[in-house]
Design a protein around this motif. Structure first.
Motif: not given
Lengths: 213, 213, 213, 213
Positions: A74, A47-48, A123-124, A127, A72, B126, B48, B130, A130-131
């Motif tokens: 994501a 993912y990264a 990974a999700l 993410e 995005s 998180a 982030a 990664n 951050n979102d």
DNA sequence: CTATAAGCGAGACGGTACGTCCCGTCTTAGA
DNA sequence: TCTAAGACGGGACGTACCGTCTCGCTTATAG
């Protein structure tokens, strides 16, 4: 916008617009290619290292097209996952809560351990930190779905009297899914079948020693 | 800051080289400034939006100085956290396992809920998804430290006979910390004191109904 | 290395200090190593890719030591060149100006064409465009030296009556060295012996047709 | 600016891609701004202190835009020069070779002496020593252009019988431009009008004394 | 049975941050 | 006192992607 029903992410979709009724076929082709590219790259580079530019290139789409529909990377990945890998982990009831639970947990662990679902979920979840938008969709469209299956199993058990009525089902679900996620993300212990068995037994039986009698 | 010994991250430090040897004086000032800048920015803009350039600018350091000692922003932040916020959540024993556990869990939840530790931990977890190096240090230098406190409480209870000898302590610890992390990361429920209480009671008592007799 | 006198760059040296009397031997060793490293790297990677850090590393010196004595890489290289490759192109007089000149020009072209002097001179001349100090030393310590040899040849010819007394010797020298540098730097034509011969003959005879009688 | 045709650097452009095809409008504005910024900074701070970052900042472009079209600052500057200052030094023929030549050389010297062309040419010639690609374009697109004007003057003189047929025109051109470049780069003498006059007369008449008659 | 407008590919643009190179300065320890 | 060592603040490099913006082409229905 006409926005008919064909869209599968009705309320909380990440998609900013639905697929219009008129030119559906081109869209659909492009979307399918984008999903495939996204998931392929997800498996290959992780993912990264995934970028929208790479998805565009591999899928033969223009970046514009991707940005038209998702805000995005994501969102693309999550949508791709939801649309193409949304296999529910369903377990036929054995009639016994403990057995049902153990099967469910073991199947969940197996999927996380043996397929690309493990890294993808991690990974999700990462993410989502951050979102907030991703967090919301991930929670509502993915986590809650699985959680409701679990809670269904628990409810059935409760109805059968296999669960103390005093139990807080939400917290009980946390006690099942929490340790799984914890191990998935923190990697301090394996998600193997023995873990599933021990987890379920301990959660069901409790840690305190049984009163003699 | 406790920071008594010259070298705080002996074995598994993220730092690629020790500050050993000839020159040292400038280094310490610069490192302190970098840590402070990193944590300040972490609180202000979040993980982030944090950049090494911003840390360099705020700390008055050169980017090269940061890159000389840490390979990524995650490493800086984690190191900063470990060095400056390494407050253990320690709870004096009341003599009763349930009470000790509840206090511990409640204190942990409070810290995650009320201080910047919550978002920071979430961001580090998180990032660990990664970056395996970060994952390792985070696990060994942070998670394990907290986990061992919890396991100490459990061991004490076991010694007092408050815990069934058949219990798997690792899985039991997962049943405590797992739900906490799960709620922290997934945000599907609050980390308030009631949760702490319910969690501990349910884990200790088990979900299955007590046999009457 | 002849290097008999202590300081070979008396007045306009790039060196900012002279080599002190006391610790001469260490200095000298270090300087020799630096010169050797500089010229070696010059040949290997070229002037543009040369760095003081590389010279320091290869010579086993500290950057500090280099900066103590020279202000720039150009200064090191130029000094190195002057100290170790200061072979004058000297031509024994044949008694005839044209022959002397042709030999001198041919020898100069050969050196520029066949040794590393060509690229080195070009690089130093290039550097002189960006650094007036280098320009000055290069001009005074290198160019003028060669130019004075040329002017000596011309003066001898003048004394023998082989040169018109009305000739401006400076401009005449420019007409010899100018085309050589021009070809060296601009690479529009070769610096071979035929060029040397044609150049000298044309400069000596002039371009205008001889008045018949 | 003449700039009539759409493509100004047809064969040997430094530009790596043509602006061809679909999008163009933005490009031209950006390129003009980049050229202007480059030349402005060249005049203000000189070539050595010029940076692509500064050009980007002053022109309001992104660095990436510059790097998309030119591989180095030398390429930008050279292209800017070729596109915006490509004034030929043209001299109307007086009918006499010596006069034409003297005017041409004097005009060239004046431009190098009195405008920013002198430092710019010196810097580009310097850069050409470090970058073969620049060297090639500089030679083909700039030097050769001027040189061909000079050779045109010489050819005209030859046709009029003002030049000995035995003369090598290339070497003769070197004898004109060589000394000019030599003085420009080495700064050992001024590029004033007297120099132009002496240079031309000496080159035309030759250095050897005239046979009596 | 076009026309027309939306979606599309392409890709240049302004921009941020990256991680690196080398600069020239400095501090230290040792010879 | 000079040296080797090397950390430091700093500037610029060239790159990767970001998200935005035209630009023409394609194409599927609406007129």
């Amino acid at each position: 916008m006409p926005k008919s029903q064909p869209s599968e992410l009705p309320s909380a979709s990440i998609r900013e617009r639905s697929i219009g009724g008129k030119t559906r076929s081109r869209s659909e082709k492009a979307h399918a290619a984008i999903f495939q590219a996204a998931l392929g790259l997800l498996d290959e580079v992780g993912y990264a290292a995934l970028s929208i530019e790479a998805i565009a290139e591999r899928s033969g789409s223009a970046k514009t097209t991707i940005y038209r529909w998702w805000p995005s990377k994501a969102a693309v990945v999550l949508d791709a996952y939801i649309h193409t890998r949304a296999r529910q982990i369903a377990v036929k009831s054995t009639g016994t809560l403990s057995d049902d639970l153990e099967r469910f947990v073991a199947a969940t662990c197996r999927a996380l351990r043996e397929t690309s679902a493990g890294p993808a979920m991690a990974a999700l979840m990462a993410e989502a930190q951050n979102d907030p938008k991703i967090a919301q969709v991930f929670r509502e469209k993915w986590i809650e779905g699985r959680r409701s299956v679990l809670k269904g199993i628990l409810s059935d058990g409760l109805a059968r009297g296999e669960l103390s009525p005093a139990i807080d089902l939400e917290v009980l679900a946390d006690c099942i899914y929490g340790p799984i996620w914890y191990r998935l993300l923190n990697q301090h212990g394996p998600l193997k079948d023995a873990f599933a068995k021990t987890l379920v037994r301990q959660v069901m039986a409790g840690a305190a020693p049984r009163v003699s009698g």
